[in-house]
Design a protein around this motif. Structure first.
Motif, short mmCIF file in Angstrom:
data_model
loop_
_atom_site.label_atom_id
_atom_site.label_comp_id
_atom_site.label_asym_id
_atom_site.label_seq_id
_atom_site.Cartn_x
_atom_site.Cartn_y
_atom_site.Cartn_z
N GLU A 1 0.82 -1.21 0.00
CA GLU A 1 0.00 0.00 0.00
C GLU A 1 0.86 1.26 0.00
N TYR A 2 1.92 1.27 0.80
CA TYR A 2 2.82 2.43 0.80
C TYR A 2 3.51 2.59 -0.56
N PHE A 3 3.90 1.48 -1.15
CA PHE A 3 4.56 1.53 -2.45
C PHE A 3 3.60 2.08 -3.50
N ALA A 4 2.35 1.66 -3.46
CA ALA A 4 1.35 2.15 -4.41
C ALA A 4 1.10 3.64 -4.26
N ARG A 5 1.24 4.13 -3.02
CA ARG A 5 1.06 5.58 -2.76
C ARG A 5 2.36 6.36 -2.94
N GLU A 6 3.40 5.69 -3.43
CA GLU A 6 4.72 6.28 -3.66
C GLU A 6 5.35 6.82 -2.38
N ARG A 7 5.03 6.12 -1.26
CA ARG A 7 5.69 6.43 0.01
C ARG A 7 7.02 5.68 0.12
N SER A 8 7.24 4.70 -0.75
CA SER A 8 8.50 3.97 -0.79
C SER A 8 8.85 3.71 -2.25
N THR A 9 10.10 3.37 -2.50
CA THR A 9 10.55 3.16 -3.88
C THR A 9 10.71 1.69 -4.23
#
Length: 353
Positions: free
Chosen positions: A197-205
């Protein structure tokens, strides 16, 4: 915790928040673990044992109980190997509702059973294992009299995924590898959901590879068949038919991770090592992730899927519960302590001087 990650949780303005101050647990850089692995790797321990009832279960329970209250529930019910019972009982007490715990007789660690009693839960011990207890809970849940707060409740998984958010927020990105103990498999499922979910929100690479470790005597996902009579000293992961089996397998495959086993001997050795070298005291089940990282870095087996740890990797190991939750093995060692005479000579001799 809910307020911090409200936008990622199934919480509405109508949801009454039932909280005991869970979450925001420390992510501890482990210098000696990093040195043990070498290759320029950095290892961090996510210490979930400092949650209010001493385990990671509180993350999911705050969301599950808050949503249950929103729906007007009057009673919670759970099957448990210990930590879920302590957490459910505490949050039920906080909410002012009743809690029923179904557990396998004689299979619950002293510290966890004590907590459930202290918080006022109605406790029923059955002659069977955790899987028998969960079957009964599922049946009782169908009556509509209870809200089930095991990890089959999606609100539990939603709450538990916040640990992955915290790790990314603190590190600035996802780690390369994440190691966890695996019992009922809700936690590895939740972490993977959080990272995605964080990756999808571009909170992680990037996304980490998820590595799960089961006790050798209770390793149904590793062996790919149900264990009718699981046995391990690590009571929190003594489960033969995990409720989140399918989801955990998906997390492992999607993340290009692995599932493996560690022996009880290695689990207890890792528990002692972590306490004596890093000052982090965890219950035996928690130490499965530490035993796992030792197995990973020490393996000479060419078939071992993660034999070579890439140089410069950032690795997170989740430890799921405090050592005082399951102190029975340590207590047996303490009983070997023999008093000596109250003289300087005898004390010096006892400490090897």
């Amino acid at each position: 915790m809910i307020e911090r990650y409200r936008e990622f949780l199934p919480i509405s303005p109508a949801t009454p928040i039932i909280s005991l101050g869970e979450g925001s647990t420390p992510l501890i850089y482990s210098r000696r673990l990093s040195e043990r692995i070498g290759r320029g790797c950095d290892v961090f321990v996510k210490n979930e044992g400092v949650n209010p009832t001493g385990s990671f279960k509180d993350r999911g329970m705050t969301v599950a109980v808050s949503k249950a209250m929103e729906r007007g529930t009057r009673a919670l019910i759970c099957a448990s190997t210990g930590n879920t019972s302590a957490s459910a009982a505490a949050y039920a007490a906080r909410a002012g509702i009743s809690c029923v715990v179904i557990l396998p007789a004689g299979k619950i660690a002293t510290g966890k059973l004590l907590q459930a009693f202290a918080y006022g839960a109605k406790i029923v011990a059955v002659n069977g294992n955790f899987d028998d207890a969960l079957r009964i809970v599922r049946e009782l849940g169908e009556t509509g009299d209870f809200t089930i707060v095991n990890s089959i409740n999606p609100d539990r998984i939603a709450g538990q995924k916040t640990a992955a958010f915290e790790i990314v927020d603190e590190l600035g990105d996802a780690p390369d590898f994440h190691l966890l103990p695996v019992g009922n498999a809700g936690n590895i499922t939740a972490y993977w959901a959080g990272y995605r979910e964080y990756f999808a929100r571009e909170r992680s690479t990037k996304l980490p590879s998820m590595l799960g470790f089961q006790a050798a005597g209770a390793a149904p996902i590793f062996h790919d068949y149900i264990i009718d009579k699981p046995e391990t000293i690590a009571s929190a992961i003594r489960i033969g038919n995990p409720a989140s089996w399918k989801q955990a397998r998906a997390a492992i495959v999607e993340s290009r991770g692995a599932i493996d086993v560690v022996s009880d001997e290695k689990i207890l050795a890792a528990q002692s090592w972590l306490a004596q070298h890093e000052g982090i005291f965890v219950e035996p089940a928690s130490a499965a992730s530490i035993a796992g990282v030792f197995k990973w870095c020490d393996s000479d087996d060419a078939a071992y899927s993660f034999q070579k740890i890439p140089e410069g990797s950032r690795i997170v190991c989740t430890v799921t519960g405090h050592g005082l939750k399951d102190p029975d093995v340590i207590i047996r060692r303490m009983k070997e302590l023999k008093p000596v005479a109250a003289t300087m000579t005898d004390v010096r001799r006892a400490i090897g001087m």
